[in-house]
Structures are given as structure tokens and as C-alpha cells.
Design a protein around this motif. Sequence first.
Motif, PDB file in Angstrom:
ATOM      1  N   SER A  82      11.482  69.233 -81.080  1.00 32.30           N
ATOM      2  CA  SER A  82      11.039  70.184 -80.062  1.00 32.30           C
ATOM      3  C   SER A  82       9.688  70.816 -80.388  1.00 32.30           C
ATOM      4  O   SER A  82       9.202  71.635 -79.624  1.00 32.30           O
ATOM      5  CB  SER A  82      12.081  71.283 -79.881  1.00 32.30           C
ATOM      6  OG  SER A  82      12.224  72.022 -81.068  1.00 32.30           O
ATOM      7  N   VAL A  83       9.095  70.464 -81.544  1.00 32.33           N
ATOM      8  CA  VAL A  83       7.784  71.003 -81.904  1.00 32.33           C
ATOM      9  C   VAL A  83       6.870  69.830 -82.159  1.00 32.33           C
ATOM     10  O   VAL A  83       7.188  68.974 -82.988  1.00 32.33           O
ATOM     11  CB  VAL A  83       7.881  71.904 -83.150  1.00 32.33           C
ATOM     12  CG1 VAL A  83       6.497  72.341 -83.600  1.00 32.33           C
ATOM     13  CG2 VAL A  83       8.755  73.099 -82.870  1.00 32.33           C
ATOM     14  N   PRO A  84       5.763  69.717 -81.526  1.00 33.75           N
ATOM     15  CA  PRO A  84       5.266  70.485 -80.395  1.00 33.75           C
ATOM     16  C   PRO A  84       6.081  70.186 -79.135  1.00 33.75           C
ATOM     17  O   PRO A  84       6.775  69.176 -79.079  1.00 33.75           O
ATOM     18  CB  PRO A  84       3.825  69.992 -80.245  1.00 33.75           C
ATOM     19  CG  PRO A  84       3.820  68.621 -80.795  1.00 33.75           C
ATOM     20  CD  PRO A  84       4.859  68.612 -81.882  1.00 33.75           C
ATOM     21  N   PRO A  85       5.982  71.044 -78.140  1.00 36.73           N
ATOM     22  CA  PRO A  85       6.760  70.815 -76.910  1.00 36.73           C
ATOM     23  C   PRO A  85       6.455  69.438 -76.318  1.00 36.73           C
ATOM     24  O   PRO A  85       5.324  68.971 -76.350  1.00 36.73           O
ATOM     25  CB  PRO A  85       6.293  71.938 -75.977  1.00 36.73           C
ATOM     26  CG  PRO A  85       5.760  72.989 -76.874  1.00 36.73           C
ATOM     27  CD  PRO A  85       5.201  72.279 -78.065  1.00 36.73           C
ATOM     28  N   ARG A  86       7.483  68.808 -75.778  1.00 38.45           N
ATOM     29  CA  ARG A  86       7.330  67.453 -75.242  1.00 38.45           C
ATOM     30  C   ARG A  86       6.266  67.339 -74.156  1.00 38.45           C
ATOM     31  O   ARG A  86       5.535  66.353 -74.136  1.00 38.45           O
ATOM     32  CB  ARG A  86       8.680  66.953 -74.737  1.00 38.45           C
ATOM     33  CG  ARG A  86       9.553  66.498 -75.852  1.00 38.45           C
ATOM     34  CD  ARG A  86      10.864  65.900 -75.338  1.00 38.45           C
ATOM     35  NE  ARG A  86      11.903  66.405 -76.224  1.00 38.45           N
ATOM     36  CZ  ARG A  86      12.977  67.044 -75.828  1.00 38.45           C
ATOM     37  NH1 ARG A  86      13.198  67.228 -74.563  1.00 38.45           N
ATOM     38  NH2 ARG A  86      13.840  67.492 -76.701  1.00 38.45           N
ATOM     39  N   PRO A  87       6.121  68.297 -73.227  1.00 34.90           N
ATOM     40  CA  PRO A  87       5.067  68.145 -72.222  1.00 34.90           C
ATOM     41  C   PRO A  87       3.660  68.147 -72.820  1.00 34.90           C
ATOM     42  O   PRO A  87       2.718  67.665 -72.202  1.00 34.90           O
ATOM     43  CB  PRO A  87       5.257  69.350 -71.300  1.00 34.90           C
ATOM     44  CG  PRO A  87       6.656  69.762 -71.491  1.00 34.90           C
ATOM     45  CD  PRO A  87       6.996  69.423 -72.910  1.00 34.90           C
ATOM     46  N   CYS A  88       3.511  68.685 -74.022  1.00 36.96           N
ATOM     47  CA  CYS A  88       2.192  68.742 -74.660  1.00 36.96           C
ATOM     48  C   CYS A  88       1.867  67.471 -75.430  1.00 36.96           C
ATOM     49  O   CYS A  88       0.759  67.323 -75.946  1.00 36.96           O
ATOM     50  CB  CYS A  88       2.122  69.943 -75.613  1.00 36.96           C
ATOM     51  SG  CYS A  88       2.268  71.521 -74.754  1.00 36.96           S
ATOM     52  N   SER A  97      -1.978  67.039 -80.342  1.00 37.56           N
ATOM     53  CA  SER A  97      -0.706  67.673 -79.996  1.00 37.56           C
ATOM     54  C   SER A  97      -0.076  68.358 -81.204  1.00 37.56           C
ATOM     55  O   SER A  97       0.731  69.275 -81.045  1.00 37.56           O
ATOM     56  CB  SER A  97       0.261  66.653 -79.407  1.00 37.56           C
ATOM     57  OG  SER A  97       0.643  65.701 -80.369  1.00 37.56           O
ATOM     58  N   GLY A  98      -0.455  67.959 -82.411  1.00 36.34           N
ATOM     59  CA  GLY A  98       0.067  68.606 -83.607  1.00 36.34           C
ATOM     60  C   GLY A  98      -0.480  70.006 -83.816  1.00 36.34           C
ATOM     61  O   GLY A  98       0.055  70.778 -84.608  1.00 36.34           O
ATOM     62  N   GLN A  99      -1.553  70.372 -83.106  1.00 34.25           N
ATOM     63  CA  GLN A  99      -2.162  71.693 -83.234  1.00 34.25           C
ATOM     64  C   GLN A  99      -1.645  72.688 -82.196  1.00 34.25           C
ATOM     65  O   GLN A  99      -2.109  73.821 -82.142  1.00 34.25           O
ATOM     66  CB  GLN A  99      -3.682  71.581 -83.088  1.00 34.25           C
ATOM     67  CG  GLN A  99      -4.329  70.752 -84.161  1.00 34.25           C
ATOM     68  CD  GLN A  99      -5.825  70.623 -83.930  1.00 34.25           C
ATOM     69  OE1 GLN A  99      -6.352  71.016 -82.896  1.00 34.25           O
ATOM     70  NE2 GLN A  99      -6.507  70.063 -84.914  1.00 34.25           N
ATOM     71  N   VAL A 100      -0.698  72.287 -81.368  1.00 34.18           N
ATOM     72  CA  VAL A 100      -0.176  73.167 -80.309  1.00 34.18           C
ATOM     73  C   VAL A 100       0.677  74.273 -80.928  1.00 34.18           C
ATOM     74  O   VAL A 100       1.559  74.021 -81.740  1.00 34.18           O
ATOM     75  CB  VAL A 100       0.638  72.355 -79.288  1.00 34.18           C
ATOM     76  CG1 VAL A 100       1.338  73.280 -78.298  1.00 34.18           C
ATOM     77  CG2 VAL A 100      -0.248  71.380 -78.551  1.00 34.18           C
TER      78      VAL A 100
END
Length: 177
Positions: A82-88, A97-100
Motif C-alpha cells: 500500500s506504499v506508495p499508493p497504487r494510483p501513484c 513513485s518511490g518518493q510519494v
Amino acid sequence: MLALVLLVLVAAATAAVLRRGAGTYPRHPGPAVATARVPRGPGAPFRGVAGVAGGAAALLYLWGLLCVGGAVMEAEDGGTDSVPPRPCRDGVPPERSGQVVDYAVSYLPLGFRCETLDGDGYDSADIPGHLNPGVAVLALTAVGSAVAAGYATERRARAAARSDGRAPASNRRTGSL
């Protein structure tokens, strides 16, 4: 996609039923009823365009709300992965996406924005890019057509008043030069 098709079919069926009216037409129309014409006003075509464009804008906005709601539900789904969020994660490299760190949701205009560590962010691919411009164009078309319908109706009413000999107060002559 199936939900969108189903929504359009339900909207079309509802519009057809509302347009026909329940019990307003006889079951077996006679020859006089079949040849009768309904008088149309001067702004009728504009009102039709305004209704269709307004309905299409509402349906497109509703579809966008479903997209945003689905993205939020996916982002709020906890547990593993769940990290990062799937929509991101869709449409961006894994390094980005790892920086979200968080996300923001907006409903006007519709959007789901993924926020990164550096204070920047990017829009999620779950919300189509054509959605907000489409809603804006359809809504402006509906408003413009409604204004044009009112203008056409007012113009005909003023012309009819002038032909009856009753000119509006702004067009009356005062007798002076």
C-alpha cells in the motif's frame, strides 16, 4: 468501462421515458392525432442543444467522480503493497513513485495529485486528462445555448410586439430631433 456504458444506457432510457410522458398519448392514435404538429418556439433548437450538452456534461462529471472515488478507495486500501499508493504508481517510473509521501484530491477540477518528498507532485494516471476540458466545453456549450435560446425567444417577442403596434419603451420616438 462497463459501468460507463450501463450509465449511458440508463440515462438514455430515462430521457426517452421522460420525453414521452406516461399516459399522455393515446394507445391507438386516429388520423387527426397522427397529422397534428406541435408548434415550436424560436429557441427550440438551442434549448435542445443546451439540454443535451448539459446532460452530457453531468454524465462526464459523474464518470470523473467515479474515477476519483475509485482512486481514493485504492489509495486508502491498507495492508501490504500500500506504499506508495497504487494510483501513484501507474504511468511513472518506480524511482518517481518511490518518493510519494501523500496525495491530494480535488473535485473541481477533478483530480488526484500525488505529492513527493521535494514538495512537487504529479497527477495520477487514473483520472483521464480529457475529463476536465470535456466537462468545461460541454458546460459552456450548454450555458451558451441556453442564453441563445433566451435571446431568440426575446427577439421574436419584441418583433411581435412591434408588429402589433406596441413598441417597447426604448424604441418609442419622443418627437424631438
